[in-house]
Scaffold this active site. Structure first.
Site: not given
Length: 298
Positions: A119, A246, A273
């Site tokens: 991320d 994801d 994710h």
């Protein structure tokens, strides 16, 4: 800037996370990290994203430490035990890159590093790799990317950004749970809420989605385009280790693999994710095996 500091007692009895915090000054703010493994071991820098903190890597850390590696998991400014600038306007992409650079290089003096970014950890880490390539030995990109604003973001991400901006109360643990395929225990959900005693502490989580470049003229777009150019010449080991489920970053995996000449790919099955939660042991094993298998190439 005015910064808030989460009281220590908020972090009492964290499940599966026994490491005491360490701190470094980065531009007048206190940045937190945890560390384990031999001091002379190969350094692995674990970078989390929105809206988590180093707690996310607790399972991964154990696997890497057992492999004899020196593991450092940092809390971004505004997250975890790190100081939290109180205004959304205090956060910028450039500032977060600089804060992380100051921790890794000025405070810790790291070199020969394996960067693991997920991320926002990748949005920061890939910039550091591109701008300071001599400091890094290899890269693991896990459910992340380096957006320039030249391509449209997925609709699911745009909805997420709007929810974060509009929510009168931002449920941090709900966001983490929404990014997992497994159901997280109550004590784990509480650990994700711990850094944020009330809404005044959440400027970082609220700001980060707004800092992702979504137009070509975004303040971070030029620097990210330059980073892509440098990554296109990267000849050290690079692993694209995305999960199979994801919807937010999945489309970035083939782009990274095509753009980085040395890139290899592995798929972490059964994970969303936050693959560190869904498949932390598997991800840790993949990272350890990758480092072990590429020792002679750096």
């Amino acid at each position: 800037m005015r910064a808030l500091r989460t009281p220590d007692d908020r972090f009492a009895d964290l499940p599966g996370f026994p490491w005491p915090p360490r701190y470094a000054d980065v531009g007048g703010l206190r940045m937190a990290y945890v560390e384990d493994g031999p001091a002379d071991g190969h350094p692995v820098l674990l970078l989390h994203g929105e809206p988590s903190w180093s707690f996310l890597y607790r399972t991964v850390m154990r696997v890497l430490v057992d492999a004899g590696l020196r593991v450092i998991a940092a809390d971004m400014i505004g997250f975890g035990r790190s100081d939290k600038p109180a205004e959304m306007g205090d956060h910028s992409y450039a500032r977060h890159v600089e804060w992380m650079r100051a921790l890794a290089f000025d405070a810790l003096g790291l070199s020969g590093v394996t960067m693991v970014g997920q991320d926002w950890g990748g949005l920061l880490g890939l910039r550091l790799v591109a701008e300071h390539p001599d400091r890094f030995a290899r890269v693991v990109a896990a459910n992340t990317g380096l957006p320039t604003g030249d391509q449209a973001m997925p609709e699911v991400w745009l909805r997420f950004r709007d929810v974060v901006a509009a929510a009168p109360e931002l449920g941090i643990s709900r966001l983490v749970q929404a990014g997992c395929r497994t159901v997280l225990p109550d004590e784990v959900l509480a650990a994700y809420e711990a850094p944020f005693p009330d809404e005044s502490f959440k400027a970082g989580p609220r700001a980060m989605p707004t800092l992702v470049p979504t137009t070509p003229a975004d303040p971070a777009s030029a620097a990210n385009r330059a980073a892509w150019q440098r990554l296109a010449a990267w000849d050290k080991p690079f692993l694209v280790a995305f999960s199979d489920s994801d919807p937010i970053t999945g489309a970035m995996a083939p782009i990274l693999k095509a753009a980085v000449p040395s890139a290899a790919e592995t798929v972490i099955e059964g994970a969303g994710h936050f693959l560190q939660e869904d498949a932390g042991e598997r991800l840790g094993t993949v990272i350890a095996d990758f480092i072990r298998g590429t020792r002679g190439r750096t």
